[in-house]
Design a protein around this motif. Structure first.
Motif, PDB file in Angstrom:
ATOM      1  N   THR A 136       1.563 -26.519  11.069  1.00  0.00           N
ATOM      2  CA  THR A 136       1.360 -25.521  12.117  1.00  0.00           C
ATOM      3  C   THR A 136       1.226 -26.225  13.460  1.00  0.00           C
ATOM      4  OG1 THR A 136      -1.004 -25.522  11.694  1.00  0.00           O
ATOM      5  CG2 THR A 136       0.267 -23.863  10.543  1.00  0.00           C
ATOM      6  N   GLN A 137       1.186 -25.423  14.504  1.00  0.00           N
ATOM      7  CA  GLN A 137       1.122 -25.949  15.888  1.00  0.00           C
ATOM      8  C   GLN A 137       2.169 -27.045  16.099  1.00  0.00           C
ATOM      9  OE1 GLN A 137      -2.982 -27.062  16.502  1.00  0.00           O
ATOM     10  NE2 GLN A 137      -3.687 -25.015  15.982  1.00  0.00           N
ATOM     11  N   PHE A 158       1.104 -27.045   4.962  1.00  0.00           N
ATOM     12  CA  PHE A 158       1.545 -26.186   6.072  1.00  0.00           C
ATOM     13  C   PHE A 158       1.584 -27.026   7.337  1.00  0.00           C
ATOM     14  CE2 PHE A 158       0.075 -23.083   3.070  1.00  0.00           C
ATOM     15  CZ  PHE A 158       0.859 -21.963   3.302  1.00  0.00           C
ATOM     16  N   ALA A 199       6.158 -21.828   7.370  1.00  0.00           N
ATOM     17  CA  ALA A 199       5.415 -23.009   7.852  1.00  0.00           C
ATOM     18  C   ALA A 199       5.066 -23.991   6.727  1.00  0.00           C
ATOM     19  CB  ALA A 199       4.131 -22.562   8.541  1.00  0.00           C
ATOM     20  N   ARG A 207      -0.759 -29.904  13.278  1.00  0.00           N
ATOM     21  CA  ARG A 207      -1.822 -29.627  12.332  1.00  0.00           C
ATOM     22  C   ARG A 207      -1.217 -29.543  10.934  1.00  0.00           C
ATOM     23  NH1 ARG A 207      -7.048 -26.859  12.042  1.00  0.00           N
ATOM     24  NH2 ARG A 207      -6.568 -25.357  10.419  1.00  0.00           N
TER      25      ARG A 207
END
Ligand SMILES: Nc1ncnc2c1ncn2[C@@H]1O[C@H](COP(=O)(O)OP(=O)(O)OP(=O)(O)O)[C@@H](O)[C@H]1O
Ligand code: SF4
Ligand SMILES: [Mg+2]
Length: 330
Positions: free
Chosen positions: A23-24, A21, A70, A28
């Motif tokens: 993310t951000q 995944f 994501a 991340r």
């Protein structure tokens, strides 16, 4: 499964699958599935076990290519019946889902649409994949309802999900899953919401259907009682990796990985029938910030200095038994 078994043909082979995944805005990276390998023969049931958050559902969503936005499959191959699903277009995948692979989700209410009769919902994949219509379609819906032991099929098919008990709804989901005679069924905690008697009946039914149709099945569960009753092989996952895989009897009689031992130790006595979540000391690691070496080392009583820096490979202990632990190095 597994490698070396020649009596049954391989239905599914997963090689070095990594699903992460991002993310951000990509800062991340959560390594939900981080390099797993397993195979499953025709007519076999593989139990996938491990604590919450270890990557079981992400593994099954990767097979179906139904991941959240994501997530991305960053490497690997998923070979189903000789074809790599990761090379298929989205259009081709729509022919795989429901037809060759179907999934039975944790909560039947998530799978069923409250606005349509259960007959319509069973008919849907049959219209789409098998191009059935008219009397032929209705006959198939009725026979599927009978196959999952729903009495009065003619009346029941006109009813809506809310008019049925939890056990019946779970059976309807089972009927939809088998409607197009898939090769592989993935059952993700399929029995969590059922009371124990209904659960036992449902597992028996699933097993009957599986045996009758020689289906391959991945059974995701926290319950070792279900593993003992349903599965031929077990893969134990921790922090996105398979730590140990073996035939069921070997997992129970001679677990090789300290994580497997801890999981089995957390199950009371030898009575694996009690429904309870796996609980062992400490927390699984943050999948975006995995510890170096063996990811289990912060919780492992047997950890050595080497475990903290070097990732153990999969060691082969017997024909179908592998363990990712330095203690298994010969
Ligand atoms: N939508 C998401 N966004 C970011 N990370 C996610 C998302 N969904 C899952 N993850 C990450 O993937 C990991 C694995 O999740 P997964 O749902 O596969 O766990 P699981 O083994 O099925 O757990 P459970 O037994 O609770 O169902 C989680 O620990 C989480 O870090
Ligand atoms: S490799 Fe080391 S830390 Fe990991 S499970 Fe084995 S003994 Fe424990
Ligand atoms: Mg899950």
């Amino acid at each position: 499964m597994m490698e070396g078994r020649t009596t049954n043909s391989t239905m599914l082979k997963i090689e070095n699958l990594k699903t992460h995944f991002f993310t951000q805005k990509g800062r991340r990276v959560v390594k939900a599935v981080d390099g797993i390998d397993f195979s499953l023969a025709e007519g076999e049931i593989l139990g996938l076990v491990g604590e919450s958050g270890c990557g079981k559902t992400v593994t099954s969503l990767s097979i179906l290519r139904l991941l959240p936005a994501a997530a991305r499959i960053v490497s690997g191959r998923i070979i189903l019946g000789g074809e790599n699903l990761l090379e298929k277009s989205e259009k081709e995948m729509r022919k795989v889902r429901g037809k060759k692979v179907s999934m039975i989700l944790q909560d039947p209410m998530v799978s069923l649409n409250p606005l349509f009769t259960i007959g319509d919902q069973i008919a849907e994949p049959l219209k789409l994949h098998k191009k059935l219509a008219g009397t032929e379609l209705m006959d198939r819906v009725r026979s599927l309802l009978s196959a999952v032991n729903i009495p009065s099929a003619e009346i029941r098919r006109r009813e809506y999900p809310h008019q049925m008990s939890g056990g019946m709804r779970q059976r309807i989901v089972g009927a939809i899953a088998i409607s197009c005679e898939p090769k592989l069924i993935i059952a993700d905690e399929a029995t969590t919401n059922l009371d124990l008697t209904i659960q036992a009946q449902y597992l028996k039914l699933l097993k009957e259907i599986q045996e009758r149709n020689r289906l391959s099945m991945i059974f995701i569960t926290h319950n070792f009682g279900i593993v003992a009753r349903m599965c031929d092989h077990v893969a134990v996952m921790y922090a996105g990796k398979i730590m140990e895989k073996a035939p069921v009897r070997e997992i129970f009689n001679s677990p090789a990985h300290p994580y497997t031992e801890a999981l089995l130790g957390s199950v009371p006595g030898v009575d694996y029938n009690e429904e309870r979540l796996i609980t062992i000391e400490g927390q699984p690691p943050d999948l975006a910030d995995l510890p170096g070496g063996c990811s289990f080392h912060p919780r492992c009583e047997k950890a050595t200095d080497r475990c903290r820096v070097e990732l153990p490979p999969e060691f082969k202990l017997a024909e179908n038994h592998h363990s990712r632990c330095w203690l298994c190095e010969k």
